[in-house]
Design a protein around this motif. Structure first.
Motif, PDB file in Angstrom:
ATOM      1  N   GLY A 100       1.890   4.451   7.094  1.00 11.07           N
ATOM      2  CA  GLY A 100       2.464   3.399   7.928  1.00 11.07           C
ATOM      3  C   GLY A 100       1.942   3.522   9.356  1.00 11.07           C
ATOM      4  N   SER A 101       1.826   2.369  10.042  1.00 12.04           N
ATOM      5  CA  SER A 101       1.147   2.377  11.343  1.00 12.04           C
ATOM      6  C   SER A 101       2.001   3.000  12.443  1.00 12.04           C
ATOM      7  CB  SER A 101       0.731   0.965  11.730  1.00 12.04           C
ATOM      8  OG  SER A 101       1.871   0.150  11.809  1.00 12.04           O
ATOM      9  N   HIS A 102       3.256   3.369  12.111  1.00 10.89           N
ATOM     10  CA  HIS A 102       4.113   4.028  13.102  1.00 10.89           C
ATOM     11  C   HIS A 102       4.199   5.538  12.850  1.00 10.89           C
ATOM     12  CE1 HIS A 102       6.419   3.326   9.512  1.00 10.89           C
ATOM     13  NE2 HIS A 102       7.299   4.225   9.914  1.00 10.89           N
ATOM     14  N   VAL A 103       3.567   6.051  11.776  1.00 10.65           N
ATOM     15  CA  VAL A 103       3.800   7.435  11.351  1.00 10.65           C
ATOM     16  C   VAL A 103       2.835   8.380  12.075  1.00 10.65           C
ATOM     17  CG1 VAL A 103       4.013   9.000   9.383  1.00 10.65           C
ATOM     18  CG2 VAL A 103       4.608   6.585   9.124  1.00 10.65           C
ATOM     19  N   LEU A 104       3.299   8.891  13.204  1.00 16.27           N
ATOM     20  CA  LEU A 104       2.452   9.755  14.039  1.00 16.27           C
ATOM     21  C   LEU A 104       2.206  11.125  13.419  1.00 16.27           C
ATOM     22  CD1 LEU A 104       3.735   9.051  17.656  1.00 16.27           C
ATOM     23  CD2 LEU A 104       1.345   9.037  16.919  1.00 16.27           C
ATOM     24  N   SER A 105       3.181  11.608  12.609  1.00 16.94           N
ATOM     25  CA  SER A 105       3.022  12.968  12.077  1.00 16.94           C
ATOM     26  C   SER A 105       1.807  13.053  11.162  1.00 16.94           C
ATOM     27  CB  SER A 105       4.284  13.408  11.336  1.00 16.94           C
ATOM     28  OG  SER A 105       4.598  12.477  10.323  1.00 16.94           O
ATOM     29  N   THR A 106       1.527  12.006  10.400  1.00 17.26           N
ATOM     30  CA  THR A 106       0.361  12.079   9.516  1.00 17.26           C
ATOM     31  C   THR A 106      -0.939  11.924  10.307  1.00 17.26           C
ATOM     32  OG1 THR A 106       0.616   9.726   8.982  1.00 17.26           O
ATOM     33  CG2 THR A 106       1.570  11.305   7.438  1.00 17.26           C
ATOM     34  N   LEU A 107      -0.860  11.252  11.457  1.00 11.60           N
ATOM     35  CA  LEU A 107      -2.047  11.188  12.316  1.00 11.60           C
ATOM     36  C   LEU A 107      -2.364  12.586  12.850  1.00 11.60           C
ATOM     37  CD1 LEU A 107      -4.194   9.550  13.843  1.00 11.60           C
ATOM     38  CD2 LEU A 107      -2.513   9.230  15.659  1.00 11.60           C
ATOM     39  N   ALA A 108      -1.304  13.273  13.290  1.00 16.06           N
ATOM     40  CA  ALA A 108      -1.521  14.611  13.843  1.00 16.06           C
ATOM     41  C   ALA A 108      -2.017  15.574  12.775  1.00 16.06           C
ATOM     42  CB  ALA A 108      -0.233  15.133  14.474  1.00 16.06           C
ATOM     43  N   ALA A 109      -1.672  15.321  11.502  1.00 17.94           N
ATOM     44  CA  ALA A 109      -2.103  16.206  10.415  1.00 17.94           C
ATOM     45  C   ALA A 109      -3.519  15.888   9.933  1.00 17.94           C
ATOM     46  CB  ALA A 109      -1.124  16.093   9.241  1.00 17.94           C
ATOM     47  N   ALA A 110      -4.073  14.766  10.373  1.00 19.61           N
ATOM     48  CA  ALA A 110      -5.340  14.304   9.801  1.00 19.61           C
ATOM     49  C   ALA A 110      -6.538  15.048  10.392  1.00 19.61           C
ATOM     50  CB  ALA A 110      -5.497  12.806  10.037  1.00 19.61           C
ATOM     51  N   ASP A 111      -7.508  15.351   9.527  1.00 22.12           N
ATOM     52  CA  ASP A 111      -8.806  15.866   9.972  1.00 22.12           C
ATOM     53  C   ASP A 111      -9.737  14.731  10.345  1.00 22.12           C
ATOM     54  OD1 ASP A 111      -8.578  18.710   9.280  1.00 22.12           O
ATOM     55  OD2 ASP A 111      -8.551  18.019   7.195  1.00 22.12           O
ATOM     56  N   ALA A 112      -9.506  13.575   9.711  1.00 19.13           N
ATOM     57  CA  ALA A 112     -10.529  12.531   9.770  1.00 19.13           C
ATOM     58  C   ALA A 112      -9.901  11.191   9.448  1.00 19.13           C
ATOM     59  CB  ALA A 112     -11.627  12.841   8.747  1.00 19.13           C
ATOM     60  N   LEU A 113     -10.635  10.133   9.772  1.00 16.99           N
ATOM     61  CA  LEU A 113     -10.315   8.797   9.267  1.00 16.99           C
ATOM     62  C   LEU A 113     -11.309   8.495   8.150  1.00 16.99           C
ATOM     63  CD1 LEU A 113      -9.759   6.806  12.597  1.00 16.99           C
ATOM     64  CD2 LEU A 113      -8.005   7.775  11.074  1.00 16.99           C
ATOM     65  N   ALA A 114     -10.779   7.915   7.058  1.00 13.30           N
ATOM     66  CA  ALA A 114     -11.647   7.529   5.943  1.00 13.30           C
ATOM     67  C   ALA A 114     -11.609   6.014   5.832  1.00 13.30           C
ATOM     68  CB  ALA A 114     -11.171   8.166   4.644  1.00 13.30           C
ATOM     69  N   ALA A 115     -12.788   5.394   5.925  1.00 16.18           N
ATOM     70  CA  ALA A 115     -12.871   3.935   5.877  1.00 16.18           C
ATOM     71  C   ALA A 115     -13.003   3.473   4.431  1.00 16.18           C
ATOM     72  CB  ALA A 115     -14.069   3.456   6.694  1.00 16.18           C
ATOM     73  N   VAL A 116     -12.094   2.562   4.039  1.00 13.55           N
ATOM     74  CA  VAL A 116     -12.157   1.969   2.696  1.00 13.55           C
ATOM     75  C   VAL A 116     -12.581   0.514   2.857  1.00 13.55           C
ATOM     76  CG1 VAL A 116     -10.903   1.516   0.566  1.00 13.55           C
ATOM     77  CG2 VAL A 116     -10.246   3.461   2.006  1.00 13.55           C
ATOM     78  N   PRO A 117     -13.620   0.099   2.129  1.00 14.54           N
ATOM     79  CA  PRO A 117     -14.159  -1.249   2.337  1.00 14.54           C
ATOM     80  C   PRO A 117     -13.136  -2.353   2.082  1.00 14.54           C
ATOM     81  CG  PRO A 117     -15.680   0.078   1.057  1.00 14.54           C
ATOM     82  CD  PRO A 117     -14.420   0.873   1.177  1.00 14.54           C
ATOM     83  N   GLU A 118     -13.409  -3.498   2.716  1.00 18.05           N
ATOM     84  CA  GLU A 118     -12.542  -4.664   2.701  1.00 18.05           C
ATOM     85  C   GLU A 118     -12.178  -5.107   1.290  1.00 18.05           C
ATOM     86  OE1 GLU A 118     -15.003  -4.024   4.720  1.00 18.05           O
ATOM     87  OE2 GLU A 118     -14.567  -4.779   6.732  1.00 18.05           O
ATOM     88  N   ALA A 119     -13.133  -5.037   0.357  1.00 14.56           N
ATOM     89  CA  ALA A 119     -12.947  -5.655  -0.969  1.00 14.56           C
ATOM     90  C   ALA A 119     -11.855  -4.986  -1.800  1.00 14.56           C
ATOM     91  CB  ALA A 119     -14.275  -5.615  -1.734  1.00 14.56           C
ATOM     92  N   PHE A 120     -11.524  -3.719  -1.509  1.00 15.11           N
ATOM     93  CA  PHE A 120     -10.547  -3.017  -2.352  1.00 15.11           C
ATOM     94  C   PHE A 120      -9.123  -3.474  -2.090  1.00 15.11           C
ATOM     95  CE2 PHE A 120     -14.047  -0.024  -2.578  1.00 15.11           C
ATOM     96  CZ  PHE A 120     -13.969   0.452  -3.884  1.00 15.11           C
ATOM     97  N   GLU A 121      -8.294  -3.383  -3.156  1.00 13.35           N
ATOM     98  CA  GLU A 121      -6.849  -3.530  -2.990  1.00 13.35           C
ATOM     99  C   GLU A 121      -6.183  -2.271  -3.567  1.00 13.35           C
ATOM    100  OE1 GLU A 121      -5.334  -7.243  -4.312  1.00 13.35           O
ATOM    101  OE2 GLU A 121      -3.371  -6.874  -3.425  1.00 13.35           O
ATOM    102  N   ASP A 122      -6.270  -2.097  -4.900  1.00 19.06           N
ATOM    103  CA  ASP A 122      -5.847  -0.821  -5.491  1.00 19.06           C
ATOM    104  C   ASP A 122      -7.067   0.072  -5.517  1.00 19.06           C
ATOM    105  OD1 ASP A 122      -3.136  -1.413  -6.086  1.00 19.06           O
ATOM    106  OD2 ASP A 122      -3.891  -2.788  -7.640  1.00 19.06           O
ATOM    107  N   VAL A 123      -6.958   1.183  -4.830  1.00 18.50           N
ATOM    108  CA  VAL A 123      -8.129   2.047  -4.670  1.00 18.50           C
ATOM    109  C   VAL A 123      -7.948   3.255  -5.588  1.00 18.50           C
ATOM    110  CG1 VAL A 123      -9.611   3.202  -3.006  1.00 18.50           C
ATOM    111  CG2 VAL A 123      -8.109   1.351  -2.237  1.00 18.50           C
ATOM    112  N   PRO A 124      -8.732   3.363  -6.645  1.00 19.29           N
ATOM    113  CA  PRO A 124      -8.535   4.472  -7.581  1.00 19.29           C
ATOM    114  C   PRO A 124      -9.099   5.779  -7.023  1.00 19.29           C
ATOM    115  CG  PRO A 124     -10.367   3.111  -8.311  1.00 19.29           C
ATOM    116  CD  PRO A 124      -9.824   2.466  -7.069  1.00 19.29           C
ATOM    117  N   PRO A 125      -8.578   6.916  -7.540  1.00 17.88           N
ATOM    118  CA  PRO A 125      -9.179   8.193  -7.148  1.00 17.88           C
ATOM    119  C   PRO A 125     -10.652   8.185  -7.543  1.00 17.88           C
ATOM    120  CG  PRO A 125      -7.309   8.534  -8.654  1.00 17.88           C
ATOM    121  CD  PRO A 125      -7.522   7.065  -8.551  1.00 17.88           C
ATOM    122  N   GLY A 126     -11.461   8.877  -6.773  1.00 13.23           N
ATOM    123  CA  GLY A 126     -12.893   8.907  -7.059  1.00 13.23           C
ATOM    124  C   GLY A 126     -13.665   7.861  -6.272  1.00 13.23           C
ATOM    125  N   THR A 127     -12.951   7.000  -5.552  1.00 15.35           N
ATOM    126  CA  THR A 127     -13.635   5.982  -4.743  1.00 15.35           C
ATOM    127  C   THR A 127     -14.360   6.646  -3.572  1.00 15.35           C
ATOM    128  OG1 THR A 127     -11.949   4.352  -5.305  1.00 15.35           O
ATOM    129  CG2 THR A 127     -13.293   3.899  -3.339  1.00 15.35           C
TER     130      THR A 127
END
Ligand code: AMP
Ligand code: MG
Length: 440
Positions: free
Chosen positions: A404-431
């Motif tokens: 969620g865009s208000h959840v700061l704790s997960t931002l602080a826990a993150a190593d990185a941002l991962a970009a998922v392309p526009e076309a996806f909706e349900d993103v399966p593992p392995g993407t």
């Protein structure tokens, strides 16, 4: 809505030139970006010199030296670092030499002190074998082993030659580059001015640090967070405080920012609610170039420009109030703009290929930037999949709710941002995802 790539392209196109250059002493350039290439003014090393404390000799004279039959040479003088090369090494003589001292004429080889014993005029030992090469110069020296001709000499120009480019324009000066530039004889460098970034938080509910958040108030996360992001990206920062959700208050603070800064960042108030006055504020001090980007989190993003009386341009960024959205839109739009102003040849973070280890859902048609942690070995090294891609999982609370865009704790826990392309909706593992590591 504009795509992330189109919107970012338009932000960067609005920047015609980096900030002007200024000449600074090399000592004061850490983190700055070179405005012109820098060339060495001296060969490095500037002259042939010794890599060891020991004796400069004619190498051909010691080829027979051994433990059983040391070669004894008269010590004709001394070459000290910062001093002269001493007398020439005539046949049958050695010159005591210190590390970094110029190579005496006639000598072509250095024997390290560990392979020698200093001798008195009568041939008795003047000190222990392999002792330090300090104190008075011995009358002669016994050499107990041979070394190849040319040993332990650092040749003039073997590191680099005068005229070599030691720093390219557009490259940031780090400690090694500063050492190289200074070591190659250059005392000052033309670097771009640091961008000045002014940050304004908005919101009637937003309370400054240390103020008790009574009623429905919340502590200001974005002001301090965005100023830290700007400083970490190489800017000097200004604090424009927290504006009420009133146009006159926003305009007054925007004017202050436009007068003093190269970039003005506003958080909150950029959406379509009844109290979202920031876009009107941008129009009062400048103009809006674009608004709304197909990005998750971070859709209500606005970019504008303003002009000062002297003709110089100020970039205006209206970021969403939700703290993670403001962080992500800073990363995607503001940081590259700031780096371009600072003169960096490449304004973008490097990306690495990654693979998502868990399923995720996102909005179709929007680029998602997920807060992720890298799978790691016990020693901290990232784990790669068989295809050499970083294995990533949702950071912190291991669920899409944590995104969620208000959840700061997960931002602080993150190593990185991962970009998922526009076309996806349900993103399966392995993407496959594009991973951008964050400053920690
Ligand atoms: P806005 O974009 O103004 O509609 O704000 C969206 C959400 O972000 C609201 O829940 C605000 O309370 C929150 N917010 C706005 N500014 C800040 C801030 N500086 N620090 C923390 N939360 C904020
Ligand atoms: Mg608001």
């Amino acid at each position: 809505m504009l795509s992330v790539d189109v919107a970012r392209g338009r932000v960067l196109e609005a920047i015609r030139d980096p900030l002007p250059a200024e000449t600074r002493p090399i000592e004061a350039t850490l983190g700055r970006v070179a405005a012109a290439e820098v060339r060495a003014t001296t060969d490095l090393p500037p002259w042939d010199n010794s890599a060891m404390d020991g004796y400069a000799v004619r190498g051909a004279e010691i080829v027979e030296a051994s433990e059983a039959a040391p070669v004894v040479l008269r010590v004709a003088g001394e070459a000290a670092a910062g001093g002269s090369a001493g007398p020439a090494a005539a046949p049958g003589t050695a010159i005591r030499i210190a590390t970094g001292a110029p190579l005496p004429a006639g000598a072509d080889t250095i024997v390290q002190v560990e392979l020698t014993t200093p001798l008195n005029a009568d041939g008795s030992a003047a000190g222990p074998r392999g002792g330090q090469a300090i104190g008075s110069i011995p009358a002669s020296v016994a050499i107990h082993a041979t070394v190849p001709i040319g040993s332990s000499i650092r040749r003039r120009g073997s590191d680099l030659l005068a005229g070599t480019v030691v720093l390219q324009a557009g490259v940031q000066l780090g400690p090694a580059a500063i050492g190289l530039v200074a070591g190659s004889g250059v005392s000052s460098v033309a670097v771009h001015r640091r961008p000045i970034v002014a940050v304004l938080a908005t919101g009637d509910e937003v309370r400054s640090a240390g103020t008790a958040p009574e009623g429905s108030g919340i502590p200001d996360a974005n002001g301090p967070g965005l100023r830290a992001l700007a400083a970490a990206a190489g800017a000097d920062v200004l604090d424009l405080g927290i504006a009420r959700d009133r146009l006159d208050d926003v305009i007054e603070r925007l004017r202050r920012g436009v007068a003093q800064a190269d970039i003005v960042i506003v958080s909150g108030g950029v959406s379509v609610g009844p109290y979202d006055v920031v876009r009107a504020g941008f129009e009062a001090v400048g103009r809006i170039e674009l608004w709304r980007v197909a990005l998750q989190p971070g859709k209500p993003f606005a970019f504008g420009t303003a002009r000062r009386d002297d003709g110089s341009q100020v970039l205006l960024f209206g970021l969403p109030g939700n703290p993670v959205s403001s962080f992500v839109t800073f990363e995607i739009f503001v940081r590259p703009a700031l780096r371009r102003l600072a003169g960096h040849a490449d304004p973008f973070r490097p990306s690495e290929p990654g693979v998502l280890m868990e399923p995720v859902t996102k909005g179709r048609g929007r680029r998602a930037y997920l807060r992720v942690e890298l799978d790691r070995r016990p020693n901290g090294a990232p784990i790669l999949d068989p295809g050499g891609r970083l294995q990533v999982r949702l950071a912190g609370a291991r669920s899409t709710a944590g995104q969620g865009s208000h959840v700061l704790s997960t931002l602080a826990a993150a190593d990185a941002l991962a970009a998922v392309p526009e076309a996806f909706e349900d993103v399966p593992p392995g993407t496959e995802v594009e991973v951008f590591r964050l400053d920690r």
